[in-house]
Motif scaffolding. Sequence first.
Motif, mmCIF file in Angstrom:
data_model
loop_
_atom_site.group_PDB
_atom_site.id
_atom_site.type_symbol
_atom_site.label_atom_id
_atom_site.label_comp_id
_atom_site.label_asym_id
_atom_site.label_seq_id
_atom_site.Cartn_x
_atom_site.Cartn_y
_atom_site.Cartn_z
ATOM 1 N N TYR A 110 32.662 29.693 27.100
ATOM 2 C CA TYR A 110 33.747 28.887 26.543
ATOM 3 C C TYR A 110 35.088 29.465 26.980
ATOM 4 O O TYR A 110 35.254 30.681 27.125
ATOM 5 C CB TYR A 110 33.625 28.829 25.020
ATOM 6 C CG TYR A 110 32.376 28.090 24.602
ATOM 7 C CD1 TYR A 110 32.405 26.737 24.317
ATOM 8 C CD2 TYR A 110 31.138 28.734 24.576
ATOM 9 C CE1 TYR A 110 31.245 26.040 23.991
ATOM 10 C CE2 TYR A 110 29.974 28.056 24.256
ATOM 11 C CZ TYR A 110 30.036 26.705 23.961
ATOM 12 O OH TYR A 110 28.900 26.016 23.657
ATOM 13 N N THR A 151 39.497 29.130 26.609
ATOM 14 C CA THR A 151 40.699 28.579 25.966
ATOM 15 C C THR A 151 41.588 27.953 27.030
ATOM 16 O O THR A 151 41.652 28.424 28.172
ATOM 17 C CB THR A 151 41.484 29.658 25.207
ATOM 18 O OG1 THR A 151 41.877 30.693 26.120
ATOM 19 C CG2 THR A 151 40.641 30.242 24.084
ATOM 20 N N LEU A 206 38.395 23.270 23.719
ATOM 21 C CA LEU A 206 37.918 24.376 24.542
ATOM 22 C C LEU A 206 37.270 23.799 25.791
ATOM 23 O O LEU A 206 36.668 22.725 25.745
ATOM 24 C CB LEU A 206 36.882 25.217 23.792
ATOM 25 C CG LEU A 206 37.341 26.027 22.583
ATOM 26 C CD1 LEU A 206 36.155 26.721 21.943
ATOM 27 C CD2 LEU A 206 38.414 27.039 22.961
ATOM 28 N N ALA A 265 43.324 26.042 19.663
ATOM 29 C CA ALA A 265 43.000 27.322 20.281
ATOM 30 C C ALA A 265 44.221 27.782 21.063
ATOM 31 O O ALA A 265 44.922 26.969 21.664
ATOM 32 C CB ALA A 265 41.801 27.178 21.204
ATOM 33 N N LEU A 276 39.639 34.472 22.259
ATOM 34 C CA LEU A 276 38.373 34.149 21.614
ATOM 35 C C LEU A 276 37.753 35.459 21.136
ATOM 36 O O LEU A 276 37.994 36.520 21.731
ATOM 37 C CB LEU A 276 37.427 33.428 22.580
ATOM 38 C CG LEU A 276 37.803 31.997 22.963
ATOM 39 C CD1 LEU A 276 36.870 31.484 24.063
ATOM 40 C CD2 LEU A 276 37.774 31.069 21.761
#
Length: 904
Positions: A335, A337, A349, A376, A380
């Motif tokens: 994942y 940002t 994301l 976000a 993370l």
Amino acid sequence: MLYKYICLFLISLFSFALFGQGETSNWYFGNGAGIKFNNDGTVVPLTNGRINTFEGCASLSDAAGNLLLYTDGIRVYDGNHSLMQNGSGLYGDPSSTQSAIIVQKPQDPNIIYIFTVDTSTFEDDPDLGLNYSVVDLSLNGGNGAVILKNVNLLEDCSEKISAVVKNCMDNSIWVVVLGTYSGGVGRFNTYYAYEISPTGVNATPVKSTFNDLQVVDPRGYLKFSADGKTLASANSSNGLYIYDFDANTGVVSNQQILTITAPNKFPYGIEFSPNQQFLYTHTSNNEPANQDGGHSSSLLQFDLTATDISASEVEIDRNPIYRGALQLGQNGKIYRTIAESYIKGTPYLGVIENPNEKGIAANYKHNAISLNGRNATQGLPPFIQSFFDRVEIVKNTDGSTSTSLDICYGEPFNLEVENIPGATYNWEKDGNPITNPSNVLAINTADVTDSGRYSLEITLSDPSECPIIGEAFISVNPLPNAPFLSLVQCDINTNNATDGITFFNLEQAIFDTSYTFSFYESPADITTNSPITDPIGYVNSTPFNQTIQYKVADEMGCENFGELELTVRSVVFTPDDEKSFYQCDDNPEDLLLESTFDLSDFQQVNYPNKDIAFYATLEDASLEQNSISGVYKSISKTIYARIEDSNECEDIDVIHLVVNPTPSFTFDNEILWCTDGPPLPIKAPGGFDFYRWYKNEGGLNQEMGNQQDLQVSSTGNYTLLAGYIYNTNDGSFECTNEVEFEVIPSNIAKIEDERIEDIWENNLIEVIVSGDGDYEYSLDGNNYQDSPEFRNIQPGFPIIYVRDKNGCGIARKKISVIGYPKFFTPNGDNYNDSWQIIGANSLFQAESIISIYNRFGQLVAQISPKTEGWDGTFNNNALPASDYWFRVSLEDGRIFKGHFALKR
């Protein structure tokens, strides 16, 4: 034998603490954002988070996936999202790349260490280095409390921190940071590895110094591979490095710098693929953090198995976004940002769907995970990377393996690992043991209840070897519903409306547009995958009633089958099925007879409470394609109304759209009326069925007449309406057109006054008038001018003419312009024999007194404008030729003097 049993027991206990399934289930980050990983591998947004951080954050859940705590490095929140007891004032920083990481004490699930790395964001902001605080989860009713705070380990360090399991025999975890050789302020060139064991935190680190490493930029992530053998360090403007790591000793070695060739060269976020072959980094162009635009970032992949790792660089994404983190999730996806700037995040994301694949096959998706309105930013939460050290246990049909699988109800799936001699295989689903001692778990017919998180712990016969952990996320999708369907069609085939054969639009049977439908004439066609090629124009092969098959598939490719019954209803058009809709031509000035038809209004009047649709052709009505509705612009034509009940055709009506001509005529916008004359007759253009005249009085139209002619006796705003009358079966129908015009007043001028400047060489006259007309002016009745002013006027009695340009008449007035002759010759020739002022007589300035003097000032004559003037004598004696002076006292009070010559 007893020793081996004790070792296995310790290994099992330690692996339970470190290799549980759910520690990474809940992430909290950014501006109150969060996500949760479900057991089937899906991700849902969380909106109950309380941290608000630009970068650093950390979170931890228990083995079952229940949230324990999370932090921004300063404040600690418990599993109920309340500020933990004594949970503020930690020495992290929300502007530190990795402000914190959370580590559970080995063999003690109640004790949690929060390691924090500080940073300095302004001149007077101290950098407090590396510290740790201790949480006891057993306190405060099981919600936990911070029992020890900010124990310093390093005076200064970079903004990065990572953790990995040491080994199973020592029951320890390494926490690694990058600092200076001395541990104080300076250039970063030394990695510090701190061991956390069942006895606590060992404050004496293992130091690995690289003299050729001169890092001054603290920004960027530090990340272990899941197997703990490789360490990657992103240092923004000072580059991207990888190292070997010896988990047994804590030594970092074999430094390699990776050269970045992509346009965005400043590494920030980094992450390893689950199979540890690839390293991903999120690089940026390092534009100033406080600016809104101009940012650009790349997502790069390096192949760690390549001979030249730098040369293996692949840019799999580039976007105008700010720098950001990368973090591996428990479902095997990475994942990312995707903030817009340092302070402005986004509610999404990005996701690398297949990070084990090379290049673009990694399948990066931007804006992939919605955060339900929460943003976000850049960071993370990091975790002990060993949590992700899993073997892939999904055995795909092509022989490959993976960590997740989406299948349909009824399909088989296999979970499988290598068969290791002497190993013990312990299977679980969603934390519950499965009795299956084999290395293969086979599900022959999957049910929805088979969805979930499968884990496998392989205990090896060698007690010095850590257990092998396998994990898979299985999602079994239910088959889409396939009910019995029916379509009832009207037989409107113009060749034969009673044969029971007609067109069908099979897509009208589709009950959910999110599914994909295919239609088949027979079950055999399903077997051979021979669908009906034209479902919109399908013609039934069996008269009146026919049953065909259909297949419905969802977006996952899950399929189900059902039956579709086709019924044909005969339709024969009769006069009762015909209706007419009359309208007037929208634009009578063009050559096209076209109008606007309000089909919604027509439907309400003629088909109240009925399910109908209008179509331009019979074929469209049959196939239910290209329906027309609302305001419909058309020439005269025939359309069709399809009448349905529960999607079954009941009847077809013929609708005649009739466009009637609208009157077209011209009329003056302004009409002039001489208000001092008789009423004004006006006449409308001929050829229409009726007329109506209106006058606007106070915003309301008052009817003034209904004939072609009208006598106007007042000024103002008027409307002329003319129309045609059309007789139809439903009664009469009118088409009208109208024009607005204004009756403007005009009249003969009234000469109110005149301004005269006379008795000088350039005499002037200005006429002052009143009236409603548009006037022009003349002194001879022939030559007119717009100006009321005349110059260089000879003395005398001119006549002023004022004419109305609109033809309402001429006003006249005779006036007097005073002057005098410069000489006279009284010699009896009847020409210029006397001297008199000009412009005065018995009508104008009649009472004026004129006195004449010789050059010695002797009064020689006194005359009146009523006489012929002075004849040049005094006491009947002729006076000599000479200059004489005069004084005039005009009747209007003016006095003027002058002289003239007497000539003999």
